[in-house]
Scaffold this active site. Structure first.
Site, PDB file in Angstrom:
ATOM      1  N   THR A  11       0.818  -1.215   0.000  1.00 20.63           N
ATOM      2  CA  THR A  11       0.000   0.000   0.000  1.00 20.63           C
ATOM      3  C   THR A  11       0.851   1.264   0.000  1.00 20.63           C
ATOM      4  O   THR A  11       0.509   2.261  -0.650  1.00 20.63           O
ATOM      5  CB  THR A  11      -0.933  -0.002   1.224  1.00 20.63           C
ATOM      6  OG1 THR A  11      -1.868  -1.073   1.087  1.00 20.63           O
ATOM      7  CG2 THR A  11      -1.692   1.308   1.339  1.00 20.63           C
ATOM      8  N   SER A  56       2.159  -8.007  -0.343  1.00 17.37           N
ATOM      9  CA  SER A  56       2.717  -8.763   0.779  1.00 17.37           C
ATOM     10  C   SER A  56       2.077 -10.143   0.907  1.00 17.37           C
ATOM     11  O   SER A  56       2.694 -11.061   1.456  1.00 17.37           O
ATOM     12  CB  SER A  56       2.573  -7.981   2.085  1.00 17.37           C
ATOM     13  OG  SER A  56       1.215  -7.812   2.434  1.00 17.37           O
ATOM     14  N   THR A  88       1.135  -4.292   4.458  1.00 16.43           N
ATOM     15  CA  THR A  88       0.894  -4.594   5.867  1.00 16.43           C
ATOM     16  C   THR A  88       0.196  -5.925   6.100  1.00 16.43           C
ATOM     17  O   THR A  88       0.133  -6.395   7.238  1.00 16.43           O
ATOM     18  CB  THR A  88       0.047  -3.482   6.516  1.00 16.43           C
ATOM     19  OG1 THR A  88      -1.215  -3.392   5.839  1.00 16.43           O
ATOM     20  CG2 THR A  88       0.763  -2.142   6.459  1.00 16.43           C
ATOM     21  N   ASP A  89      -0.325  -6.566   5.050  1.00 14.62           N
ATOM     22  CA  ASP A  89      -1.095  -7.795   5.254  1.00 14.62           C
ATOM     23  C   ASP A  89      -0.289  -8.859   5.992  1.00 14.62           C
ATOM     24  O   ASP A  89      -0.812  -9.538   6.882  1.00 14.62           O
ATOM     25  CB  ASP A  89      -1.567  -8.362   3.914  1.00 14.62           C
ATOM     26  CG  ASP A  89      -2.745  -7.596   3.329  1.00 14.62           C
ATOM     27  OD1 ASP A  89      -3.340  -6.782   4.068  1.00 14.62           O
ATOM     28  OD2 ASP A  89      -3.070  -7.821   2.154  1.00 14.62           O
TER      29      ASP A  89
END
Length: 326
Positions: A11, A56, A88-89
Site C-alpha cells: 500500500t 505482501s 501490511t497484510d
C-alpha cells in the site's frame, strides 16, 4: 553514514489507476525514489534498493531470506541500519521471520502504510520518515528487527496487526511499544533481551499447517495431516484448550510430527498446568504438544517452519527453541 532502504511494494507504494482506464483500484508501483521524494523533512541519507514488487500476500520465506542476505551485505558495506517497506497484510509475520535470523546490532526496521498515496491523508511518508530515523538511531541498536508505524516502535516478535483499516492497526498487546518517535527524536523506553539469531536454512521450505480450533471441532480434517505436512500449529481456545474429542486426534499427530499449541485470542500466554480436563493445556502437554508460550499462531508457524527447514526434527530441541523465542 547512510541507511539502506529496501522496497517490496504494498500500500505504501501504490498509486494511480489501471492502464485500461477502469479506475477504482490502485495498482501502479512507486519506486524507492518516488517514496523518498514524498517525505517532507527527510533528514536521513537513504541508499535505495528497489526489490521484489509484490503484494505482501505473495511474499515467501525465500523472498524474505534473500532480503536478509541483501540487507546484511548493506550493513557489512557500512550502512548504519536498514529500512524495509512492504504491504501490511503479512508485515507482522515477515518482520518476525527477519528478526529470527537477523544477526547484526544494526537495526532493521519494517514499515508500510494503511492509506495509499491517492487518499487525502496517506500515512506512508510519515511512517517512512519515522522508520528511517529509528534505523539511524543509536538507541535502536541491538534490538533486532523492529516495526515502526504511527510513530510507534514495536518489537517484531510482539507486534500484531489488529485492525483492517486503521492507521493505528499495529499494536503489541502483551507489552506495548518499545518506544516512540517524538518531534523527530527516537525514544526507546524499554529494551527486551535479544535472542540469538537462528541459522538461515538451506533446505527446502517445510510445510506447516495452522488449525484454528472452533466450537464443536472434532478434528476430522486433521486425521491425514502428517502424511502431507511436517508440522502443525494449533490455535486453541483461551489459555490453550480444545474440545475433548479433538484432544486424542492432536495427541496422535504429535507422535508423528511436531504440534505446537498456541492461543487464538491474540494476547496472553498458553498455560502449562492450571487446568486438568481432557483437552486442557495440561492434557495436551501430556499428549506431546509443544507449548507456544506468548507467540501468536502466525508467529509460531513462522518459527516452526524455520526450525524444520533448518533440519531440526527433534521435538525436545524444538520445544527448547520455542521456550527461548516465545
Amino acid at each position: 553514514m547512510t541507511v539502506a532502504l529496501f522496497t517490496l511494494g504494498g500500500t505504501i507504494a501504490m498509486a494511480g489507476a489501471r492502464a485500461d482506464g477502469s479506475g477504482g483500484t490502485v495498482v501502479t508501483r512507486l519506486t524507492g525514489a518516488d517514496l523518498t521524494a514524498a517525505v517532507p523533512g527527510l533528514d536521513v541519507p537513504l541508499d535505495v534498493h528497489d526489490t521484489q514488487a509484490v503484494p505482501s500476500a505473495n511474499l515467501t520465506f525465500r523472498h524474505l531470506l534473500d532480503l536478509v542476505d541483501a540487507a546484511s551485505r548493506a550493513v557489512r558495506a557500512g550502512a548504519r541500519g536498514v529500512v524495509v517497506t512492504q504491504g501490511t497484510d503479512t508485515l507482522e509475520e515477515s518482520a518476525y521471520l527477519i528478526d529470527l535470523v537477523w544477526p547484526h546490532p544494526e537495526p532493521l526496521v519494517v514499515t508500510g502504510a494503511m492509506r495509499n498515496p491517492t487518499l487525502a491523508s496517506p500515512d506512508g511518508p510519515g511512517n517512512l520518515l519515522a522508520a528511517a530515523r529509528v534505523a539511524a538511531a543509536d538507541q535502536a541498536r541491538d534490538l533486532g528487527a523492529l516495526v515502526v508505524l504511527n510513530d510507534e516502535i514495536h518489537a517484531a516478535r510482539r507486534v500484531r496487526k489488529t485492525h483492517a483499516t486503521s492507521t493505528a492497526a499495529f499494536t503489541s498487546p502483551d507489552t506495548g511499544p518499545l518506544g516512540h518517535v517524538i518531534e523527530g527524536e527516537v525514544r526507546v523506553l524499554n529494551r527486551p533481551p535479544r535472542r540469538p539469531a537462528l541459522a538461515v536454512p538451506t533446505g527446502p521450505p517445510a510445510r506447516v499447517a495452522l488449525h484454528t480450533v472452533t466450537l464443536d471441532d472434532d478434528g476430522s480434517t486433521l486425521a491425514a495431516l502428517a502424511d502431507t505436512h511436517q508440522g502443525l500449529v494449533v490455535a486453541g481456545f483461551g489459555v490453550g484448550h480444545v474440545p475433548s474429542d479433538l484432544a486424542p486426534v492432536l495427541g496422535t499427530l504429535a507422535t508423528r510430527i511436531p504440534v505446537v499449541l498456541t492461543s487464538r485470542t491474540g494476547a496472553g500466554s498458553v498455560l502449562t498446568h492450571t487446568y486438568g480436563a481432557i483437552g486442557s493445556e495440561t492434557d495436551l502437554r501430556r499428549r506431546g504438544l509443544i507449548n507456544g508460550g506468548l507467540l501468536d499462531p502466525y508467529k509460531a508457524r513462522v518459527l516452526l517452519r524455520l526450525l524444520l527447514a533448518g533440519g531440526e526434527a527433534d521435538k525436545t530441541d524444538i520445544a527448547e527453541a520455542f521456550a527461548q523465542h516465545a
